[in-house]
Design an enzyme around this catalytic site. Structure first.
Site, PDB file in Angstrom:
ATOM      1  N   ARG A 174      12.346  -4.277 -32.731  1.00 48.26           N
ATOM      2  CA  ARG A 174      13.327  -4.273 -33.826  1.00 48.26           C
ATOM      3  C   ARG A 174      13.552  -5.706 -34.298  1.00 48.26           C
ATOM      4  O   ARG A 174      13.759  -6.610 -33.494  1.00 48.26           O
ATOM      5  CB  ARG A 174      14.641  -3.671 -33.345  1.00 48.26           C
ATOM      6  CG  ARG A 174      15.732  -3.593 -34.410  1.00 48.26           C
ATOM      7  CD  ARG A 174      17.051  -3.159 -33.785  1.00 48.26           C
ATOM      8  NE  ARG A 174      16.977  -1.829 -33.204  1.00 48.26           N
ATOM      9  CZ  ARG A 174      17.813  -1.380 -32.267  1.00 48.26           C
ATOM     10  NH1 ARG A 174      18.765  -2.171 -31.789  1.00 48.26           N
ATOM     11  NH2 ARG A 174      17.689  -0.161 -31.784  1.00 48.26           N
ATOM     12  N   ARG A 206      24.806  -8.334 -32.934  1.00 49.41           N
ATOM     13  CA  ARG A 206      23.596  -7.699 -33.452  1.00 49.41           C
ATOM     14  C   ARG A 206      23.414  -8.033 -34.935  1.00 49.41           C
ATOM     15  O   ARG A 206      24.163  -8.810 -35.520  1.00 49.41           O
ATOM     16  CB  ARG A 206      23.694  -6.183 -33.260  1.00 49.41           C
ATOM     17  CG  ARG A 206      23.826  -5.726 -31.800  1.00 49.41           C
ATOM     18  CD  ARG A 206      22.496  -5.737 -31.076  1.00 49.41           C
ATOM     19  NE  ARG A 206      22.574  -5.157 -29.739  1.00 49.41           N
ATOM     20  CZ  ARG A 206      22.308  -3.886 -29.438  1.00 49.41           C
ATOM     21  NH1 ARG A 206      21.985  -3.026 -30.391  1.00 49.41           N
ATOM     22  NH2 ARG A 206      22.363  -3.460 -28.183  1.00 49.41           N
ATOM     23  N   LYS A 253      26.971  -5.102 -26.527  1.00 49.60           N
ATOM     24  CA  LYS A 253      26.589  -5.399 -27.907  1.00 49.60           C
ATOM     25  C   LYS A 253      27.822  -5.540 -28.792  1.00 49.60           C
ATOM     26  O   LYS A 253      28.906  -5.039 -28.473  1.00 49.60           O
ATOM     27  CB  LYS A 253      25.683  -4.297 -28.449  1.00 49.60           C
ATOM     28  CG  LYS A 253      26.298  -2.903 -28.427  1.00 49.60           C
ATOM     29  CD  LYS A 253      25.250  -1.864 -28.780  1.00 49.60           C
ATOM     30  CE  LYS A 253      25.787  -0.447 -28.595  1.00 49.60           C
ATOM     31  NZ  LYS A 253      24.762   0.574 -28.837  1.00 49.60           N
ATOM     32  N   LYS A 269      28.938  -5.457 -33.017  1.00 54.49           N
ATOM     33  CA  LYS A 269      28.484  -5.113 -34.364  1.00 54.49           C
ATOM     34  C   LYS A 269      29.506  -5.547 -35.413  1.00 54.49           C
ATOM     35  O   LYS A 269      30.709  -5.351 -35.237  1.00 54.49           O
ATOM     36  CB  LYS A 269      28.232  -3.607 -34.468  1.00 54.49           C
ATOM     37  CG  LYS A 269      27.125  -3.126 -33.531  1.00 54.49           C
ATOM     38  CD  LYS A 269      26.882  -1.634 -33.654  1.00 54.49           C
ATOM     39  CE  LYS A 269      25.739  -1.194 -32.746  1.00 54.49           C
ATOM     40  NZ  LYS A 269      25.466   0.265 -32.863  1.00 54.49           N
ATOM     41  N   CYS A 299      19.540  10.032 -36.063  1.00 57.43           N
ATOM     42  CA  CYS A 299      18.946   8.966 -35.261  1.00 57.43           C
ATOM     43  C   CYS A 299      17.500   9.337 -34.922  1.00 57.43           C
ATOM     44  O   CYS A 299      17.035  10.435 -35.218  1.00 57.43           O
ATOM     45  CB  CYS A 299      19.755   8.742 -33.992  1.00 57.43           C
ATOM     46  SG  CYS A 299      19.681  10.116 -32.825  1.00 57.43           S
ATOM     47  N   CYS A 351      13.019   7.723 -27.985  1.00 58.18           N
ATOM     48  CA  CYS A 351      14.247   7.172 -27.420  1.00 58.18           C
ATOM     49  C   CYS A 351      14.449   7.663 -25.989  1.00 58.18           C
ATOM     50  O   CYS A 351      14.469   8.875 -25.732  1.00 58.18           O
ATOM     51  CB  CYS A 351      15.451   7.550 -28.272  1.00 58.18           C
ATOM     52  SG  CYS A 351      17.011   6.926 -27.595  1.00 58.18           S
ATOM     53  N   CYS A 405      22.012  12.291 -28.785  1.00 55.52           N
ATOM     54  CA  CYS A 405      22.792  12.143 -27.554  1.00 55.52           C
ATOM     55  C   CYS A 405      24.188  11.659 -27.928  1.00 55.52           C
ATOM     56  O   CYS A 405      24.428  11.269 -29.071  1.00 55.52           O
ATOM     57  CB  CYS A 405      22.116  11.171 -26.583  1.00 55.52           C
ATOM     58  SG  CYS A 405      22.338   9.428 -27.006  1.00 55.52           S
ATOM     59  N   CYS A 427      24.184   6.959 -32.358  1.00 53.83           N
ATOM     60  CA  CYS A 427      23.605   5.908 -33.196  1.00 53.83           C
ATOM     61  C   CYS A 427      23.630   6.252 -34.682  1.00 53.83           C
ATOM     62  O   CYS A 427      23.595   5.351 -35.519  1.00 53.83           O
ATOM     63  CB  CYS A 427      22.174   5.615 -32.749  1.00 53.83           C
ATOM     64  SG  CYS A 427      22.080   4.788 -31.147  1.00 53.83           S
TER      65      CYS A 427
END
Length: 561
Positions: A68, A138, A203, A205, A427, A433, A472, A476
């Site tokens: 990514r 991120r 993380k 954001k 997602c 994944c 899940c 995301c």
């Protein structure tokens, strides 16, 4: 302290043993390197579709990497976009590009032996993968709408200033991927003055958008920055800061939950970077680094300590009092699709990309069409936070030619797509994944088609109702702020969430659990039928659900759609 914290502290500022492991013939990295690779924008995965066959044959998994990039605000030059197009053809098992809902690009299916060449090529295109994943700030997202209004340029300036201030400083990427020499720093100069040796607990954001336009789901971020304009709506005068948003939760950990960001403060534009930096350092110093990493996100610190404590902690670091946040008014959350005027003689074209997957199929040659258009007409690229793409800077006289190229490739223009399709997002999930427990991207077309039929039947075809699917509970695709959302619980079964706001400002509510895939649309039908009968003037679906409540529908047996 959890195990990942130890790995970070011992990694020598994200070097670890990655360089050495790149030189061996093993198809995968060690667990320690897997954790450090995330900071370099790399997730080690395997093709889960192949697992049963390989296991039956007594073979190891087909290991590969997801790479990514970090693309602040999602803006690329034509050559940078074409670099990703070439890398997908050369190094990806799948030959596709995957646009993310954080305005960047993922390459799936890159085997270990091709990883260094892939990342080197991204660096040579004057981009990086550092900070695309991992426990740091991120990729920062920003409303991508084109136009010549001064405030749009100012938004981007502020976003880039934040990306520069909050970016990692380690020299590790240049040593690992570009064979650079180690840099000797002065004795008292730290390699990571902001992050230090342990980086952040999890993380982080950040999103920026002008007030009124929530195309980036600003409330789903650790820090949301909403720009206020002057009376002439030409310049940014300041920002209302929201803090503590985040979508992730774990199905079997009741201590985890999604959260929308809370109003925190108003700051004039010139103080934005310093205040956001202070917020990051408060989180760095007080965020949870204990055994349960799921509790490390900043939303849990905000919830535990409260907004007054957080304001005081930030004010102590910046040396002055913060103003109260301003009241926010939202007008839309839809993406910027279709033709849009940018300036005299130039236009931008927002294209819908199903689940962000740029690929060629027998019916639609999307990847080839975009490559040809970028090569010939040289638009700049703006990736959106809804997995779509804007071709920016197209001369008005070239608009018919661009449309012709798209039609010849079977690519529909946004005006030819249903409203429900343009407001649906999923997602990646299976097969790549490692966290997915159910399908998402691969089932979205069939789910959307079923909703198209139902909406047509109920007279809702023009309603902009957001639909999200996540493979899940990590969320995301930001399902918990969608008006209708399906969250995977196990293969073929989902939780159903209803009642998010059409502007992405409130959480949805869990309606049903363990609903089979073939009953998802039917499970929502009774609520949609009631919405058609009982909605108020201008009332959105999510607002209706919150007004009447879901309890009355719990005992209603779903009817097939």
């Amino acid at each position: 302290m959890n195990a990942v914290e130890i790995v970070k502290r011992e990694s020598r500022y994200l070097r670890g043993h990655i360089k050495e492991e790149l030189q061996n013939d093993a198809p995968k990295f060690s667990e320690e390197s897997v954790q450090i690779l995330k900071f370099h924008g790399v997730y080690q995965q395997d093709d889960r579709d192949l697992r049963p066959k390989l296991k039956k044959e007594g073979k190891d998994r087909h290991w590969m990497m997801m790479v990514r990039a970090r693309i602040p605000g999602g803006v690329l030059t034509p050559e940078q976009y074409l670099t990703f197009d070439r890398l997908a053809d050369r190094y990806s098992d799948y030959g596709t590009l995957r646009l993310t809902d954080r305005q960047t690009i993922q390459l799936h299916g890159v085997v270990k032996s091709h990883l260094k060449a892939t990342i080197r090529s991204i660096h040579e295109a004057l981009l990086t993968t550092l900070g695309a994943c991992g426990d740091l700030v991120r990729n920062i997202v920003c409303c991508p709408a084109p136009g010549d209004d001064p405030y749009r340029a100012e938004l981007r300036e502020d976003m880039l200033a934040l990306a520069d201030r909050l970016g990692a400083r380690t020299n590790a990427p240049y040593e690992i991927w570009l064979d650079g020499e180690p840099v000797e720093l002065p004795e008292l100069q730290p390699e990571e003055p902001l992050y230090k040796e342990a980086y952040l607990p999890r993380k982080f954001k950040i999103a920026l958008t002008p007030e009124g336009d929530n195309c980036v789901d600003v409330y789903a971020n650790d820090v949301g920055l909403v720009a206020h304009l002057d009376d002439g709506r030409r310049h940014v005068v300041g920002y209302t800061i929201l803090i503590g948003g985040g979508m992730g939760r774990a199905a079997h950990d009741g201590h985890t939950y999604p959260r929308v960001a809370s109003p925190f403060a108003y700051v004039p534009r010139e103080r934005l970077v310093d205040v956001v930096t202070a917020i990051v350092t408060v989180y760095r110093d007080y965020g949870h680094r204990g055994e349960n990493r799921r509790l490390g996100r900043m939303k849990y610190l905000v919830e535990e300590k409260g907004i007054p404590w957080f304001r005081e902690a930030v004010e102590h670091r910046i040396g002055y009092r913060l103003a109260e946040p301003r009241r926010l008014v939202w007008e839309t959350s839809e993406d910027h699709l279709g033709w849009q005027r940018e300036e005299d003689g130039l236009s931008g074209l927002g294209l819908f990309i199903p689940s962000g997957r740029i690929q060629d199929t027998e019916a639609v040659r999307l990847k080839s069409a975009l490559r040809d258009i970028v090569r010939e007409f040289r638009p700049s690229i703006r990736l959106t936070a809804q997995q779509n793409i804007i071709l920016s800077g197209i001369r008005d006289e070239h608009r018919p030619d661009v449309e012709k190229r798209l039609r010849e490739a079977g690519v529909p223009l946004p005006a030819e797509l249903s409203t429900v399709r343009k407001n649906a997002m999923a997602c990646v999930a299976l097969p790549t994944c490692g966290l997915a427990v159910a399908e998402a991207e691969r089932i979205l077309p069939d789910v959307v088609a079923a909703f198209e039929r139902l909406f047509e039947e109920l007279g809702l075809s023009e309603e902009a109702i957001t639909i999200r699917i996540s493979g899940c509970p990590n969320g995301c695709s930001r399902p918990y702020v969608g008006e209708i959302a399906f969250v995977g619980r196990t293969l073929g079964k989902y939780e159903v969430y209803l009642g998010g706001d059409r502007f992405g400002t409130v959480l949805s509510e869990r309606f049903r659990e363990m609903v089979p895939l073939n009953e998802l649309v039917a499970s929502v039908r009774p609520v949609l039928e009631a919405y058609v009968r009982e909605r108020g003037p201008g009332e959105g679906f999510g607002a209706f659900v919150r007004r009447v409540g879901l309890a009355r529908f719990q005992s209603v047996e779903p009817r097939p759609s």
